[in-house]
Design an enzyme around this catalytic site. Structure first.
Site, mmCIF file in Angstrom:
data_model
loop_
_atom_site.group_PDB
_atom_site.id
_atom_site.type_symbol
_atom_site.label_atom_id
_atom_site.label_comp_id
_atom_site.label_asym_id
_atom_site.label_seq_id
_atom_site.Cartn_x
_atom_site.Cartn_y
_atom_site.Cartn_z
ATOM 1 N N LYS A 1 -1.480 -9.451 2.426
ATOM 2 C CA LYS A 1 -0.769 -9.017 3.624
ATOM 3 C C LYS A 1 -1.642 -8.028 4.371
ATOM 4 O O LYS A 1 -2.365 -7.246 3.749
ATOM 5 C CB LYS A 1 0.567 -8.363 3.254
ATOM 6 N N GLU B 1 -1.834 -5.602 8.325
ATOM 7 C CA GLU B 1 -1.089 -5.093 9.470
ATOM 8 C C GLU B 1 -1.814 -5.420 10.781
ATOM 9 O O GLU B 1 -3.038 -5.430 10.829
ATOM 10 C CB GLU B 1 -0.936 -3.562 9.358
ATOM 11 N N ASP C 1 0.843 -1.209 0.000
ATOM 12 C CA ASP C 1 0.000 0.000 0.000
ATOM 13 C C ASP C 1 0.874 1.254 0.000
ATOM 14 O O ASP C 1 0.356 2.381 -0.057
ATOM 15 C CB ASP C 1 -1.028 -0.009 1.144
ATOM 16 N N GLU D 1 8.775 -4.458 10.606
ATOM 17 C CA GLU D 1 9.220 -3.150 10.102
ATOM 18 C C GLU D 1 9.755 -2.273 11.230
ATOM 19 O O GLU D 1 9.084 -2.048 12.248
ATOM 20 C CB GLU D 1 8.048 -2.442 9.378
#
Ligand code: KIV
Length: 265
Positions: free
Chosen positions: A114, A116, A44, A183
């Protein structure tokens, strides 16, 4: 042989590093596939590097699907394509997330999605993985929550934050993810999480102890000159080269040097 979730699991087991880069279009996807990059992430981050937005929040599911279709066409032989589920495509309910992940798989031909978050999204992840949709998790700095945190600082730097990340990683693994992106967390924490898990970790700003690495394509090619975090290695200074080519083209057209006789019919 095309990369699948099985390949990723095998690579983890055999301590073979996993490669991932972002891709947003057919042309780059072809080049990445030819270079045998294991996974192409239609991130994204498309919102930032393609659409010019300040955050990842504005990009829509339809836009992600549009770009993922192009990337899937380019990934002809080798790479597995992973499509990011954008903000508000899975946060509203488990059912919404499941339906939207299903749309991605059905309409694009991607190999996985994917999303989050940790324990909070595990119900949604389980619904997907129980029904044949491979899922990659994403912990640490989660850009879709930028308005909640207010900063892109390193995550997992306090004992509480580090414990939360470890718990979330185990919960995602239990929910059936095949990999987790870590991340911007300390290298030691990422290495600990990697050792703890049976599923692969893919780091970005998370040190060398992860099972694999991912970077945003435009950052590693040096196309994004305004972004210099220490975790980005620039493999090219492409912005400079492209700008030079554009200038030269302009000069050539203006001077009448292009096209030449040989370039004409
Ligand atoms: O959207 C994206 O590019 C990502 C990577 C930074 C992992 O999620």
């Amino acid at each position: 042989m095309r990369v699948t979730t099985r390949t990723i699991a095998d690579k983890k087991q055999q301590h073979e590093k996993i490669t991932m880069l972002t891709a947003y279009d057919y042309t780059f996807a072809r080049l990445l596939d030819e270079a045998e990059i294991d996974m192409l992430l239609v991130g994204d981050s498309l919102s930032n590097v393609i659409q010019g937005n300040d955050t990842t929040l504005p990009v829509t599911l339809d836009e992600m699907i549009y770009h993922t279709k192009a990337v899937v066409k380019g990934a002809r032989n080798y790479s597995m394509v992973v499509c990011d589920l954008p903000f508000m495509s899975y946060q509203t309910s488990e059912k919404d997330g499941f339906r939207n992940a299903g749309r991605v798989m059905k309409e694009t031909g991607a190999g996985a999605v994917k999303l989050e978050g940790g324990e909070r999204v595990c119900g949604t992840v389980k619904l997907m993985t129980d029904n044949g949709i491979p899922v990659c998790g994403h912990l640490g700095l989660t850009p879709q929550s930028i308005n909640q945190f207010g900063t892109y600082r390193t995550r997992g730097t306090t004992p509480d934050e580090a414990d939360r990340i470890k718990q979330d990683a185990l919960a995602l693994q239990d929910a059936g993810v095949f990999a987790i992106v870590l991340e911007k967390i300390p290298a030691a924490l990422a290495a600990e999480v990697t050792k703890m898990l049976k599923v692969a970790t893919i780091g970005i700003g998370a040190g060398n102890g992860c099972d694999g690495q991912v970077l945003v394509l435009h950052d590693m090619l040096g196309l994004n000159e305004e972004f210099h975090p220490r975790f980005v290695r620039k493999y090219l200074r492409l912005a400079e080269e492209v700008r030079g080519a554009f200038k030269k083209y302009g000069e050539d057209v203006r001077s009448g040097g292009f096209p030449s006789k040989e370039e004409s019919y």
